[in-house]
Design a protein around this motif. Structure first.
Motif, mmCIF file in Angstrom:
data_model
loop_
_atom_site.group_PDB
_atom_site.id
_atom_site.type_symbol
_atom_site.label_atom_id
_atom_site.label_comp_id
_atom_site.label_asym_id
_atom_site.label_seq_id
_atom_site.Cartn_x
_atom_site.Cartn_y
_atom_site.Cartn_z
ATOM 1 N N TRP A 1 0.730 -1.117 0.024
ATOM 2 C CA TRP A 1 -0.174 0.158 -0.137
ATOM 3 C C TRP A 1 0.851 1.337 -0.079
ATOM 4 N N ASP B 1 4.575 -0.323 13.166
ATOM 5 C CA ASP B 1 3.075 -0.275 13.197
ATOM 6 C C ASP B 1 2.578 0.173 12.063
ATOM 7 N N GLU C 1 0.054 -0.249 10.135
ATOM 8 C CA GLU C 1 -1.441 -0.004 9.990
ATOM 9 C C GLU C 1 -1.925 1.336 10.196
ATOM 10 N N ALA D 1 -1.151 3.617 7.514
ATOM 11 C CA ALA D 1 -2.065 2.991 6.467
ATOM 12 C C ALA D 1 -3.336 3.857 6.670
ATOM 13 N N GLU D 2 -3.724 3.741 7.778
ATOM 14 C CA GLU D 2 -5.235 4.360 8.080
ATOM 15 C C GLU D 2 -5.596 5.909 7.849
#
Lengths: 252, 438
Positions: B25, B125, B127, B130-131
């Protein structure tokens, strides 16, 4: 020696002749009043003496305490001991009265080679002077003249005069916009400064102010020249008869 | 080689070693950023949003990406801080674009506060990144955000958990030293996530040595959650030959308060672009700033306040002083969407010109689609007031001192918009230091 000696002073504003040959001598300790109709050149004279831009001297001379006043910058005139109490004191947002007065006093002291006052000494001085004029601490902390009533602005001029202790104070229409109570407070403040070493030049349209600041000499200014000079009774005469005999129409 | 080719070439060289490389991503986001930038390169003055600011001087320089470890050992004597000397601040320090753990201090933060360099987050971390990455700052029409995304080297993650309050200001310090051989660029990304009812004060310092040629392209994404209060202040004192372009995008939830101020004093060319979406009812948004420029400096403050929901308040006060041949730009747009009834918007832009060759371009823009709103704006440009100057001089204050008093008063009025007292005093001190250097 005279404190102020004006000889044959001519001045123009936007190339229009306003002062057309003023002669005036003020000795130390004397109080002179200049009275005259609107448009006679009263305020022009005060601005010319204080050194405002746009007021051009075309002829004549002004000696102040033996020095050629017209050669000096406005701040140098203040340092030499000249003070103009403005008819319309200027508002200066963002500069507190305290900062303004401290900068002014210390600039003048510095130019005389005196030691500048520190914050504590200055605060003590200004509090004492302000109390004499019924001014609160809050007025000292506020921005210069911002939100002041007409009377407060004139009291503020008197405070500046009290702090700066000039040799000659020119009061330009100090009575305009004042009610009788405010007038009394300002006049008391001015009278407290009277002394053998300090002269006053009181410029006014009406006689009323002269009830409270009593002059030694009264001059009538009309058409850019001093038309008559007399004692304090001349002011009363003008109050009765108006400026008609000098060619000005009061009703206009 | 064209500017675009130069950047594409750099991307090919460095992509594999940039933080987060290999995360699909992240690779995709970077590639999208590069594609977007490649479509037109830097914005030109034909672009309405850049009408008054030319990036040609920036395009003429080829910047190496701040990549090697040279900056890791540059000695730094003085780290700017709003805190009194000796008092520890929470801070992250970046030197020439590189995070400097040895100069940073993340200790002592209350529980529920996460403050770390973004490269750490990407490594441990991802994520969280990404969020949020690119969610508030979308790329539409914004080549600088795209460039930042492509070359994102490091940055900041600040996350405040629900209900947490941080009393001490959190300082983000970016220092340009010019220690590298040639011109260098860095593209930090700052993510600030203030969850429901949290509160903190963030102070950014962007400083640099005069003569160092560098390009700092900062992108910040700010999310202020429901009822949260974020105070976000920025001091820009880049070196005289630096380029500083910053884009701050904020999304504000219901009853949130976002209080910002930027002070632009440095850089040859700087732009601070702030866009806030008031995305819930009862939001209070303050976007204010000041600048003081001289010589050939060019500074630009461009803002967009988007009232998307009813009963929000926005306030914007931007004032500046322009001397010599310097130029300043203010563009302030307020949009009031059809749904945003009972909007209360205020905008004031004032410029003080100290020389005949100084220039200000000011463009206030109101787009109002709702009918029950209060929205006002004012813009003035002028010189020092002759009557005020004469009054001060008539009291014995010399001309230059009188000018200084009036200029200080003018800028102080803007700095007074800063609600945090310690920060306000620090910023005021910087303004006065600028004046004394006149």
């Amino acid at each position: 020696m005279a404190l102020l000696e004006i000889r044959n002073l001519h001045a123009t504003v936007d190339d229009k002749p306003i002062l057309k040959g003023i002669d005036l001598t003020i000795n130390p300790g004397e109080v002179h009043a200049i009275m005259g109709p609107n448009g006679s050149g009263k305020s022009t004279l005060s601005y010319v003496l204080a050194g405002r831009e746009g007021y051009e001297v075309t002829e004549g001379s002004v000696l102040f305490d033996g020095v050629d006043l017209l050669e000096l910058e406005p701040e140098e005139r203040a340092a030499a001991g000249l003070f103009l109490a403005f008819q319309y004191p200027v508002e200066i947002p963002g500069v507190t009265n305290a900062t303004f007065l401290k900068e002014a006093l210390n600039a003048i002291r510095k130019s005389k080679g005196e030691k500048e006052l520190d914050a504590m000494q200055f605060l003590k001085l200004i509090r004492q002077k302000a109390a004499q004029l019924n001014m609160t601490d809050e007025m000292i902390k506020r921005a210069v003249n911002v939100g002041f009533s007409g009377g407060e602005k004139k009291r503020n001029e008197a405070l500046q005069m009290a702090v700066l202790q000039p040799k000659l104070a020119i009061l330009d229409e100090t009575d305009s916009g004042l009610d009788i109570d405010a007038l009394k407070i300002v006049a008391e403040g001015v009278n407290a400064l009277r002394g053998p070493e300090r002269s006053l030049l009181v410029i006014t349209h009406y006689q009323r102010l002269l009830d409270y600041i009593v002059p030694d000499v009264v001059h009538v200014l009309a058409h850019g020249r001093i038309q008559r000079t007399g004692g304090k009774d001349l002011a009363l005469e003008l109050e009765r008869n108006g400026y008609g005999e000098f060619g000005a129409n009061e009703a206009a | 080689m064209s500017t675009i080719e130069t950047y594409r070439d750099q991307f090919r060289t460095h992509a594999a070693s940039l933080p987060g490389a290999g995360l699909p991503w992240m690779d995709e986001l970077r590639a999208a950023g590069l594609d977007r930038f490649s479509k037109g390169g830097f914005p030109t003055q034909r672009n309405e949003a850049w009408k008054f600011t030319s990036l040609r001087p920036l395009e003429k320089v080829t910047f190496a990406l701040a990549q090697d470890g040279a900056a890791d050992s540059v000695p730094v004597d003085l780290i700017p801080s709003v805190m009194p000397v000796g008092e520890a601040a929470h801070r992250l320090v970046f030197v020439d674009g590189r995070f400097r753990r040895d100069l940073s201090n993340m200790a002592g933060l209350p529980e529920g506060v996460r403050l770390e360099p973004l490269a750490d987050t990407l490594a441990r971390d991802p994520e969280v990144v990404a969020e949020h990455l690119g969610r508030t700052a979308t790329l539409d029409g914004h080549p600088l955000l795209a460039l930042n995304l492509a070359f994102l080297t490091d940055g900041v993650l600040l996350r405040l958990a629900k209900g947490v309050t941080v009393e001490t200001p959190i300082e983000l310090v970016f220092i340009g030293t010019g220690a590298a051989v040639g011109p260098v660029s860095w593209h930090p990304r700052i993510l600030i996530l203030a969850e429901e009812n949290s509160e903190a004060t963030v102070v950014e310092h962007h400083v640099g040595l005069d003569g160092a040629v560098y390009f700092s392209n900062v992108a910040s994404e700010v999310v202020v959650g429901r009822g949260a209060r974020l105070h976000h202040y920025k001091m820009q004192r880049e070196g005289t030959t630096a380029f500083h372009l910053a884009t701050v995008t904020a999304r504000l939830a219901r009853d949130a308060s976002y209080d910002t101020f930027v002070l632009n004093l440095g850089a040859a060319l700087s732009r601070h672009e702030a866009r806030s979406v008031l995305d819930g009812t009862g939001v209070e948004c303050r976007i204010s700033g000041a600048y003081a420029v001289r010589g050939q400096q060019h500074t630009d403050i461009t803002t967009l306040i988007d009232h998307a929901k009813p009963r929000c308040t926005s306030r914007e006060v931007v004032k500046g002083v322009i001397d010599d041949q310097a130029r300043a730009v203010f563009q302030g747009k307020i949009i009031v969407r059809p749904d945003a009834q009972k909007t209360d918007g205020y905008q004031l832009n004032r410029a003080l010109l100290l020389s005949d060759q100084a220039e200000i371009d000011s463009k206030p823009e109101l787009e109002i689609y709702a009918d029950d709103v209060k929205c006002s704006h004012g813009a003035t440009a002028g010189e020092l007031d002759d009557a005020q100057l004469f009054y001060l001089r008539a009291r014995g204050i010399p001309l230059e001192a009188a000018r200084g008093l009036l200029i200080a008063a003018y800028l102080d009025e803007a700095v007074d918009e800063i609600r945090h007292e310690t920060v306000r005093e620090h910023f005021r001190g910087r303004v006065h230091a600028w004046l004394e250097a006149r």
